[in-house]
Design a protein around this motif. Structure first.
Motif, PDB file in Angstrom:
ATOM      1  N   VAL A  36      62.713  58.905  66.071  1.00  0.00           N
ATOM      2  CA  VAL A  36      64.144  59.092  65.833  1.00  0.00           C
ATOM      3  C   VAL A  36      64.313  60.205  64.813  1.00  0.00           C
ATOM      4  O   VAL A  36      63.609  60.242  63.796  1.00  0.00           O
ATOM      5  CB  VAL A  36      64.782  57.797  65.315  1.00  0.00           C
ATOM      6  N   GLN A  37      65.222  61.119  65.098  1.00  0.00           N
ATOM      7  CA  GLN A  37      65.528  62.195  64.160  1.00  0.00           C
ATOM      8  C   GLN A  37      66.906  61.949  63.557  1.00  0.00           C
ATOM      9  O   GLN A  37      67.836  61.526  64.269  1.00  0.00           O
ATOM     10  CB  GLN A  37      65.519  63.553  64.857  1.00  0.00           C
ATOM     11  N   LEU A  38      67.018  62.230  62.280  1.00  0.00           N
ATOM     12  CA  LEU A  38      68.284  62.082  61.571  1.00  0.00           C
ATOM     13  C   LEU A  38      68.707  63.433  61.019  1.00  0.00           C
ATOM     14  O   LEU A  38      67.913  64.102  60.354  1.00  0.00           O
ATOM     15  CB  LEU A  38      68.151  61.082  60.425  1.00  0.00           C
TER      16      LEU A  38
ATOM     17  N   THR B 184      73.655  61.882  61.940  1.00  0.00           N
ATOM     18  CA  THR B 184      73.546  61.603  63.372  1.00  0.00           C
ATOM     19  C   THR B 184      72.100  61.315  63.739  1.00  0.00           C
ATOM     20  O   THR B 184      71.201  62.083  63.376  1.00  0.00           O
ATOM     21  CB  THR B 184      74.063  62.787  64.198  1.00  0.00           C
ATOM     22  N   ALA B 185      71.906  60.214  64.428  1.00  0.00           N
ATOM     23  CA  ALA B 185      70.581  59.826  64.899  1.00  0.00           C
ATOM     24  C   ALA B 185      70.411  60.231  66.353  1.00  0.00           C
ATOM     25  O   ALA B 185      71.325  60.071  67.163  1.00  0.00           O
ATOM     26  CB  ALA B 185      70.392  58.320  64.760  1.00  0.00           C
ATOM     27  N   SER B 186      69.241  60.768  66.666  1.00  0.00           N
ATOM     28  CA  SER B 186      68.951  61.154  68.046  1.00  0.00           C
ATOM     29  C   SER B 186      67.474  60.911  68.325  1.00  0.00           C
ATOM     30  O   SER B 186      66.690  60.655  67.411  1.00  0.00           O
ATOM     31  CB  SER B 186      69.295  62.633  68.282  1.00  0.00           C
ATOM     32  N   GLY B 187      67.127  60.997  69.606  1.00  0.00           N
ATOM     33  CA  GLY B 187      65.728  60.808  69.978  1.00  0.00           C
ATOM     34  C   GLY B 187      65.554  59.569  70.824  1.00  0.00           C
ATOM     35  O   GLY B 187      66.420  59.197  71.609  1.00  0.00           O
ATOM     36  N   SER B 188      64.424  58.928  70.651  1.00  0.00           N
ATOM     37  CA  SER B 188      64.060  57.780  71.467  1.00  0.00           C
ATOM     38  C   SER B 188      64.655  56.506  70.862  1.00  0.00           C
ATOM     39  O   SER B 188      64.026  55.826  70.059  1.00  0.00           O
ATOM     40  CB  SER B 188      62.536  57.678  71.536  1.00  0.00           C
TER      41      SER B 188
ATOM     42  N   ARG C 147      62.177  51.736  60.515  1.00  0.00           N
ATOM     43  CA  ARG C 147      63.120  52.332  59.580  1.00  0.00           C
ATOM     44  C   ARG C 147      62.892  53.837  59.516  1.00  0.00           C
ATOM     45  O   ARG C 147      61.748  54.286  59.438  1.00  0.00           O
ATOM     46  CB  ARG C 147      62.940  51.718  58.190  1.00  0.00           C
ATOM     47  N   TYR C 148      63.976  54.578  59.540  1.00  0.00           N
ATOM     48  CA  TYR C 148      63.893  56.041  59.499  1.00  0.00           C
ATOM     49  C   TYR C 148      64.779  56.552  58.374  1.00  0.00           C
ATOM     50  O   TYR C 148      65.883  56.047  58.152  1.00  0.00           O
ATOM     51  CB  TYR C 148      64.360  56.640  60.834  1.00  0.00           C
ATOM     52  N   TRP C 149      64.269  57.579  57.687  1.00  0.00           N
ATOM     53  CA  TRP C 149      65.015  58.206  56.600  1.00  0.00           C
ATOM     54  C   TRP C 149      65.305  59.657  56.951  1.00  0.00           C
ATOM     55  O   TRP C 149      64.470  60.350  57.529  1.00  0.00           O
ATOM     56  CB  TRP C 149      64.201  58.183  55.310  1.00  0.00           C
ATOM     57  N   GLY C 150      66.479  60.116  56.545  1.00  0.00           N
ATOM     58  CA  GLY C 150      66.781  61.534  56.646  1.00  0.00           C
ATOM     59  C   GLY C 150      66.105  62.286  55.517  1.00  0.00           C
ATOM     60  O   GLY C 150      65.502  61.694  54.622  1.00  0.00           O
TER      61      GLY C 150
ATOM     62  N   VAL D  68      68.265  54.612  58.854  1.00  0.00           N
ATOM     63  CA  VAL D  68      68.606  53.949  60.122  1.00  0.00           C
ATOM     64  C   VAL D  68      67.505  52.961  60.481  1.00  0.00           C
ATOM     65  O   VAL D  68      66.323  53.260  60.317  1.00  0.00           O
ATOM     66  CB  VAL D  68      68.767  54.991  61.241  1.00  0.00           C
ATOM     67  N   ARG D  69      67.901  51.793  60.947  1.00  0.00           N
ATOM     68  CA  ARG D  69      66.950  50.832  61.523  1.00  0.00           C
ATOM     69  C   ARG D  69      67.189  50.820  63.027  1.00  0.00           C
ATOM     70  O   ARG D  69      68.308  50.572  63.486  1.00  0.00           O
ATOM     71  CB  ARG D  69      67.157  49.433  60.946  1.00  0.00           C
TER      72      ARG D  69
END
Length: 122
Positions: free
Chosen positions: A2-4, A23-27, A110-113, A97-98
Motif C-alpha cells: 500500500v502506498q500513501l 490517499t492510499a493506493s495499491g493492493s 499497518r502502513y505509514w506515510g 493506515v491499517r
C-alpha cells in the motif's frame, strides 16, 4: 503493498487553519482505520486523530473541538482539518493506515506515510 501520499503541510499561521490529506493506493482489499499522527523534535509520535471503519473517530484531547477527521466516499482518502493551530503543534505529521490485501485478506498490516512538515508560526 500500500502506498500513501500525503499533502497539505507547510507554514501555517497561528489561529489560521490547516488541512492535511492522505490517499492510499495499491493492493488494498479493505481499510479498517486511517489516521494522523505527529512527532515533534525530541518527542514521541502521538495520535492526532483517527477514523475506524464504521465511522468511529478518536481525537487527542489537545485537538478536540477544533479538528475534524473525515474520509472520502471511496474510503481511501483521509482528511484532517485543524482550526486555530498553535506553535507548539509544529511537527512532522504522518498518515497511518491499517489495511488488508487481496492476497492475504486475513492479515492486517499497518502502513505509514513519509510525513509532511507542518510549521505553525507567524
Amino acid at each position: 503493498q500500500v502506498q500513501l501520499v500525503e499533502s497539505g503541510g507547510g507554514l501555517v499561521q497561528p489561529g489560521g487553519s490547516l488541512r492535511l490529506s492522505c490517499t492510499a493506493s495499491g493492493s488494498i482489499f479493505s481499510i479498517s482505520a486511517m489516521g494522523w499522527y505527529r512527532q515533534a523534535p525530541g518527542n514521541q509520535r502521538e495520535l492526532v486523530a483517527r477514523m475506524l471503519s464504521g465511522g468511529y473517530t478518536d481525537y487527542a484531547d489537545s485537538v478536540k473541538g477544533r479538528s475534524t477527521i473525515s474520509t472520502d466516499n471511496a474510503g481511501n482518502t483521509v482528511h484532517l482539518q485543524m482550526n486555530s493551530p498553535k506553535p507548539e503543534e509544529t511537527a512532522v505529521y504522518y498518515c497511518k493506515v491499517r489495511a488488508r490485501s487481496p492476497q492475504s485478506p486475513g492479515v492486517e498490516s499497518r502502513y505509514w506515510g513519509q510525513g509532511t512538515q507542518v510549521t505553525v508560526s507567524s
